[in-house]
Scaffold this motif. Sequence first.
Motif: not given
Length: 199
Positions: A55-61
């Motif tokens: 949770g909280g990690i950007p979608p591309a990552r």
Amino acid sequence: MSETALVLPEGEFKAFLFDMDGTVADSMPIHYLAWVKAVTEQGGTFPEDVFYAWGGIPPARVAAMLNEKYGYSLDATEVTRRKEELYFESLPTIKPIASVVAHIEASRGKIRFAIVSGSPRESIEKTLTFLGLLDSFEVLVGAEDYAKGKPDAEPFLRAAELLGIAPKDCLVFEDADAGIASAEAAGMSWVRVPGPVLA
């Protein structure tokens, strides 16, 4: 979703910095379903416990991490585009997290507010608009606004910079471990918003 009152840490804070998904908006289950469908369409799976841990990690990552963890060859651009498309289709079902919105309503006009999210700006704006909360936030910091996402300190430091407020005077509202690590790295106090209990 737990709706017990949030107890804030002691301090004279000048700004409240809110994560969005799972903090202001009860949107994490909807994001999860959108991710599962988008990843499944490309031949992969996305376990629920892994989703919440990230949770909280950007979608591309997230897409890159799925490829690394499971040996997938997901097209990161396409899977994240499809995931956002599916999420937007479900926006009318989203509800606010009452325990957090209570603090927004109680402190509006007294303390400055920002959103600091791993989601793209378009997603932030559309979600807050559906909740009727867009006008509450002076600053929106999304995935496009920093080079290093949570758990790095950069997203919260960027919000403090845009507000012109020292990090020590900011209180972060977060539901995810990566976001809390980011707040701590930024030298900010934080309060955890309880998330769903997974079976």
